[in-house]
Write an enzyme that holds these catalytic residues in place. Structure first.
Site: not given
Length: 396
Positions: A355, A259, A250, A285, A141, A172, A384
């Protein structure tokens, strides 16, 4: 006991059993979990406050054999299957914080070198990536370029046996701690189409002309070091080119399937911890003289989130097996990346709401996880972009 009662009793929403896991995977998980609880959990709040995870943590992880479990023994690794990378991803995200940089290093970046590096490059870098001496980062990026990687402006101009790299990178991950950067550059700015001019060059952290810019302040993931990188005639040997000139796009595309499966598993693991802590909280709670979990709204919210979590787990198990068998599942991986990360982001808001006021307090983990999950639908390709890929592969 009736059959239906047994079914309810035996249902474990938070089970770590996976169809691809063996006893060895379970042992790896147990050992890693103990390490994380000793070396990360007690210090995470301090690291979040400091905005930095100590570099020493990654060296310790390497010494214990937790980094890059898939690397072949010839290069110092254990040669383990992708299931170990998924276990690593889950356990790192179970606690969260900057330790997640180890997963990015092990399962996303180092595989570039394994698949496309020369023998000399592998021998030089892989053993150190495994033992923690080297932590890696990928620099894609730029300040003016995010998803449109083909139009990056960082250039690498050939000068004899070297490249001169000029440009800037931003957002990064591992940027401060990393020792080796996989930098996406333009080696041919005039290439048509533009993607054919993109290359990847490995840049050592002590390269003259290379420097780290600002450590960036983020909405979440405070202890994950994220920074800018600056290249001013950075002189890098041609021998550090990964693959071939013009082949960078590529390489990146070929590894995105893995990934995105990893990122989806990261989001799943984070969602598990959010829901687990929320269930514990609503049981303890009290409101109007009874536990919050006794209210129908709470039960419906928990039931819906538990269902989504179960669906995500089934889908991810299936994708993991297909990926390990070498199948091409780009479309399904893109589906998992957008849907699971989006589910986790929605869940963070729902869990924080359950919570009540305490969810807004830093002493409860849900506040940190609410911030941390926000970026997951953005990185590794925005959701997107994932939908664009799915639509394209459906022939639209």
């Amino acid at each position: 006991m009736s059959t239906s009662t047994k079914a309810i009793t035996n249902f474990d929403l938070f089970s770590t059993k996976r169809p691809y896991c063996t006893q060895e995977h379970d042992m790896f998980r147990t050992t890693l979990r103990k390490f994380m609880e000793k070396e990360v959990s007690p210090f995470l709040h301090e690291w979040e406050e400091n905005g930095h995870t100590p570099r020493e943590l990654f060296r310790k992880m390497g010494e214990q054999g937790f980094l890059c479990p898939q690397v072949e023994p010839a290069y110092g690794g254990l040669g383990l299957d992708f299931g170990f990378n998924l276990v690593l991803a889950e356990e790192l995200n179970r606690i969260g914080g900057g330790s997640n940089g180890a997963g990015t290093h092990s399962s996303i970046i180092v595989p570039y070198l394994e698949s496309y590096g020369t023998e000399e490059q592998k021998k030089k870098y892989l053993p150190k990536c495994v033992n923690g001496e080297i932590l890696s980062a990928v620099a894609m990026t730029e300040p003016g370029t995010g998803s449109d990687l083909a139009n990056i402006s960082t250039t690498a101009v050939r000068d004899g046996d070297y490249y001169l790299i000029n440009g800037q990178k931003t957002f990064i991950t591992n940027g401060i701690n990393a020792d080796l950067f996989f930098v996406v550059v333009k080696t041919d700015p005039k290439a048509i189409p533009a993607r054919k001019g993109v290359s990847i060059i490995m840049v050592d952290g002590d390269t003259p002309g290379f420097s780290r810019g600002r450590k960036l302040k983020k909405l979440g993931q405070h202890s994950q070091d994220t920074c800018e990188l600056i290249f001013e005639d950075a002189r890098v040997p041609v021998a550090n080119l990964l693959g071939v000139e013009g082949g960078g796009f590529y390489i990146l595309m070929n590894k995105l399937q893995q990934e995105r499966i990893i990122v989806a598993n990261n989001a799943y693991a984070l969602a598990v911890e959010m829901l687990k802590s929320t269930i514990s909280y609503v049981k303890e709670r009290q409101a109007f003289g009874k536990p919050i979990c006794s209210f129908q709204n709470t039960q419906f919210e928990i039931a819906e989130m538990a269902t989504e979590l179960s669906l995500a787990r089934s889908f991810l198990n299936d994708l993991a097996i297909q990926h390990m068998e070498g199948e091409e599942i780009t479309t399904q991986a893109s589906m998992a990346k957008w849907w699971v990360t989006d589910m986790a982001r929605r869940m963070s808001s729902r869990c924080l709401q359950l919570h009540g006021g305490y969810g807004y307090m830093e002493e409860y983990d849900i506040a940190r996880r609410y911030r941390d999950v926000a970026v997951m639908p953005i990185y590794a390709g925005t959701n997107e972009i994932m939908k664009n890929i799915i639509a394209k592969n459906l022939g639209l």
